[in-house]
Design a protein around this motif. Structure first.
Motif, PDB file in Angstrom:
ATOM      1  N   ALA A   1      -3.676  12.467 -10.761  1.00 16.88           N
ATOM      2  CA  ALA A   1      -3.496  13.886 -11.060  1.00 16.88           C
ATOM      3  C   ALA A   1      -3.252  14.123 -12.551  1.00 16.88           C
ATOM      4  O   ALA A   1      -3.788  15.068 -13.133  1.00 16.88           O
ATOM      5  CB  ALA A   1      -2.342  14.446 -10.235  1.00 16.88           C
ATOM      6  N   VAL A   2      -2.440  13.280 -13.170  1.00 18.99           N
ATOM      7  CA  VAL A   2      -2.170  13.443 -14.594  1.00 18.99           C
ATOM      8  C   VAL A   2      -3.437  13.198 -15.415  1.00 18.99           C
ATOM      9  O   VAL A   2      -3.727  13.928 -16.373  1.00 18.99           O
ATOM     10  CB  VAL A   2      -1.024  12.500 -15.029  1.00 18.99           C
ATOM     11  N   THR A   3      -4.205  12.209 -15.030  1.00 14.28           N
ATOM     12  CA  THR A   3      -5.438  11.917 -15.752  1.00 14.28           C
ATOM     13  C   THR A   3      -6.451  13.053 -15.595  1.00 14.28           C
ATOM     14  O   THR A   3      -7.128  13.430 -16.556  1.00 14.28           O
ATOM     15  CB  THR A   3      -6.044  10.594 -15.254  1.00 14.28           C
ATOM     16  N   GLU A   4      -6.547  13.612 -14.416  1.00 14.81           N
ATOM     17  CA  GLU A   4      -7.451  14.734 -14.207  1.00 14.81           C
ATOM     18  C   GLU A   4      -6.956  15.988 -14.922  1.00 14.81           C
ATOM     19  O   GLU A   4      -7.754  16.820 -15.338  1.00 14.81           O
ATOM     20  CB  GLU A   4      -7.607  15.026 -12.714  1.00 14.81           C
ATOM     21  N   ALA A   5      -5.646  16.134 -15.065  1.00 18.20           N
ATOM     22  CA  ALA A   5      -5.111  17.289 -15.794  1.00 18.20           C
ATOM     23  C   ALA A   5      -5.550  17.252 -17.250  1.00 18.20           C
ATOM     24  O   ALA A   5      -5.817  18.305 -17.853  1.00 18.20           O
ATOM     25  CB  ALA A   5      -3.596  17.319 -15.685  1.00 18.20           C
ATOM     26  N   ILE A   6      -5.634  16.066 -17.813  1.00 19.24           N
ATOM     27  CA  ILE A   6      -6.110  15.947 -19.192  1.00 19.24           C
ATOM     28  C   ILE A   6      -7.550  16.443 -19.292  1.00 19.24           C
ATOM     29  O   ILE A   6      -7.914  17.131 -20.253  1.00 19.24           O
ATOM     30  CB  ILE A   6      -5.976  14.490 -19.681  1.00 19.24           C
TER      31      ILE A   6
ATOM     32  N   LYS B   1       0.818  -1.210   0.000  1.00 19.62           N
ATOM     33  CA  LYS B   1       0.000   0.000   0.000  1.00 19.62           C
ATOM     34  C   LYS B   1       0.857   1.267   0.000  1.00 19.62           C
ATOM     35  O   LYS B   1       0.562   2.220  -0.728  1.00 19.62           O
ATOM     36  CB  LYS B   1      -0.922   0.000   1.209  1.00 19.62           C
ATOM     37  N   GLU B   2       1.903   1.314   0.791  1.00 20.25           N
ATOM     38  CA  GLU B   2       2.746   2.512   0.858  1.00 20.25           C
ATOM     39  C   GLU B   2       3.534   2.711  -0.434  1.00 20.25           C
ATOM     40  O   GLU B   2       3.769   3.836  -0.862  1.00 20.25           O
ATOM     41  CB  GLU B   2       3.713   2.430   2.036  1.00 20.25           C
ATOM     42  N   THR B   3       3.942   1.621  -1.066  1.00 18.31           N
ATOM     43  CA  THR B   3       4.717   1.721  -2.307  1.00 18.31           C
ATOM     44  C   THR B   3       3.856   2.226  -3.456  1.00 18.31           C
ATOM     45  O   THR B   3       4.279   3.079  -4.240  1.00 18.31           O
ATOM     46  CB  THR B   3       5.297   0.347  -2.683  1.00 18.31           C
ATOM     47  N   ILE B   4       2.639   1.725  -3.551  1.00 20.47           N
ATOM     48  CA  ILE B   4       1.756   2.078  -4.654  1.00 20.47           C
ATOM     49  C   ILE B   4       1.067   3.413  -4.408  1.00 20.47           C
ATOM     50  O   ILE B   4       0.690   4.102  -5.358  1.00 20.47           O
ATOM     51  CB  ILE B   4       0.708   0.968  -4.863  1.00 20.47           C
ATOM     52  N   GLY B   5       0.959   3.820  -3.155  1.00 23.95           N
ATOM     53  CA  GLY B   5       0.188   5.015  -2.799  1.00 23.95           C
ATOM     54  C   GLY B   5       0.611   6.283  -3.520  1.00 23.95           C
ATOM     55  O   GLY B   5      -0.225   7.053  -3.978  1.00 23.95           O
ATOM     56  N   ALA B   6       1.912   6.516  -3.615  1.00 24.40           N
ATOM     57  CA  ALA B   6       2.382   7.743  -4.275  1.00 24.40           C
ATOM     58  C   ALA B   6       2.098   7.693  -5.769  1.00 24.40           C
ATOM     59  O   ALA B   6       1.691   8.702  -6.365  1.00 24.40           O
ATOM     60  CB  ALA B   6       3.870   7.923  -4.031  1.00 24.40           C
TER      61      ALA B   6
END
Length: 74
Positions: free
Chosen positions: A55-60, A43-48
């Motif tokens: 964020a990148v998908t929402e920026a599109i 969970k901690e590894t994938i979280g970031a």
């Protein structure tokens, strides 16, 4: 064709990019849930990475919205 109707058609076509972004956000979160169900310790590894992908998908989507507004009011 009048200029106003051409602007509205262009704004509608630019807003199609938001559909793809919605699908992309769904896939990002679905992959996150799948990854956590297979390996909860990561969970901690994938979280970031999940937040960066989100964020990148929402920026599109925001770029598509800005282009739609520029076509409509420009």
């Amino acid at each position: 064709m009048e200029l106003e109707s051409a602007k509205l058609i262009a704004a509608g076509l630019a807003a199609i990019g938001m559909i793809g972004s919605g699908i992309g956000v769904g896939q990002v979160w679905a992959a996150y849930i799948t990854a956590l169900s297979r390996n909860p310790a990561s969970k901690e590894t994938i979280g970031a990475f999940i937040w960066i992908g989100f964020a990148v998908t929402e920026a599109i989507a925001l770029f598509a919205l800005i282009i739609a507004f520029m076509a409509m009011f420009g």
